[in-house]
Design an enzyme around this catalytic site. Structure first.
Site, short mmCIF file in Angstrom:
data_model
loop_
_atom_site.label_atom_id
_atom_site.label_comp_id
_atom_site.label_asym_id
_atom_site.label_seq_id
_atom_site.Cartn_x
_atom_site.Cartn_y
_atom_site.Cartn_z
N LYS A 73 52.97 1.71 49.27
CA LYS A 73 52.19 1.85 50.51
C LYS A 73 52.74 3.05 51.27
CE LYS A 73 50.38 -2.77 51.39
NZ LYS A 73 50.36 -3.92 52.31
N ARG B 221 48.49 -10.87 43.57
CA ARG B 221 47.69 -10.04 44.46
C ARG B 221 46.75 -9.20 43.61
NH1 ARG B 221 47.86 -4.99 46.89
NH2 ARG B 221 47.25 -5.00 49.07
N SER C 13 51.69 -11.94 56.72
CA SER C 13 52.35 -10.65 56.89
C SER C 13 52.37 -10.28 58.36
CB SER C 13 51.59 -9.54 56.15
OG SER C 13 51.59 -9.78 54.77
#
Ligand code: NI
Lengths: 208, 208
Positions: free
Chosen positions: A139, A41, A110
């Site tokens: 997050k 990512r 997701s």
């Protein structure tokens, strides 16, 4: 083509959380410790840089017969010949990624709700990443925490495998599996540990 | 498949330079004025947003039989079924984009030197965007200005068509064509004008 066993211990990379160690080195160590699948990512870097990095990671994953998944960038996944792509809700539509990537290409999506999971399954996803299961440092949005109940609901809503993501570590990994997940996705529980290989081995043991 | 005539008046979009007007509206007006090809360029927006925008633009270009090219994001080009992709030197390698996109897919590559142009041609590019030909407000790097001589050198180095980009407007468009370019790529000379359709018509007339 997805092998469900490969979802067991799924590593998502994040160069910001790996204590400055080079990506390829962290991936190598994580695989040595028992990681079964790797997702790369990267945000806000030029496409070519992402491509070069992903290609380096692919050399390692290929050598160890571990599937490599690229976050968001279907084009980079196809250009390097990665096994698949992982799509967030703000990425390309799953149905188009399936059409472009073909039948054997692995696509993960997701999902934060059963409705998102059901739509992803209908649109051709191979697996669901459901979360955030627990609060996480990476997050901050607390409203996005689905808990073990949210994970159970997601897993019950679809036939494809669901992995839990968000705040998962040695202390709660077993609960995640007990809630119906085929595996756990982790970032910092492996990448931010001083001994990456050992951290992966400990998690593997928690998964039974 | 690229039709060389389509390179004549090539519009690159930039939402920051269109005086706040919606992308689809500016594309519609530019085509009405004689634009022959459109490239959508977006940076720093989520993939899904880029996808949605590109799909809106495609509806307009398709209705007018104008090829639509996506900057950088091969996956978005393939997902919406755009005619092609345009790659900068920091984007995916042309040779991989050709393999993924297939033979009929249009691939353009930005080149600043004859060496970059020659490599792009060898790697399967259909056309070259050479520049910046002139100083431009949208890209400030003066060292990157190749001038008409640089454009001539690029055009002479390859068999595929070359279009000039950077600082091109009604006053210098004819010189660019006289220097061996198959067309001109413009942003602000169309997008930043009060009357987009008229600006495109004026440029078309300059191209003979
Ligand atoms: Ni190794």
């Amino acid at each position: 083509m997805l092998n469900i066993e490969d979802l067991k211990l799924y590593l998502c990379t994040d160069r910001g959380l790996s204590l400055g160690r080079p990506l390829v080195e962290t991936v190598e160590d994580a695989i040595a410790g028992g990681v079964t699948m790797v997702q790369i990512r990267e945000k806000d870097i030029p496409s070519r840089e992402f491509y070069d990095l992903a290609l380096q990671a692919l050399r390692v994953t290929r050598a160890h017969h571990i599937p490599l998944i690229i976050n968001d960038r279907l084009d980079i996944a196809l250009a390097i010949g990665a096994e698949g792509v992982h799509l967030g809700q703000s990425d390309l539509p799953c149905i188009e990624a399936r059409r472009v990537g073909g039948e054997d290409f692995i696509i993960g999506v997701s999902a934060h709700t059963p409705a998102e999971a059901v739509r992803a399954e209908r649109d051709g996803a191979d697996y669901i990443g459901a979360g955030a299961v627990f609060p996480t440092g990476s997050k901050a949005d607390v409203s996005a925490i689905i808990g073990l109940d949210g994970l159970k609901a997601a897993a019950a809503s679809v036939k494809i495998p669901v992995i839990g993501i968000g705040g998962i570590g040695p202390k709660n990994a077993a609960e995640v599996i007990a809630s119906g997940a085929a595996g756990i996705a982790v970032i910092s529980a492996i990448l931010s540990q001083p001994d990456i290989r050992e951290a992966a081995m400990i998690l593997r043991r928690c998964l039974g």
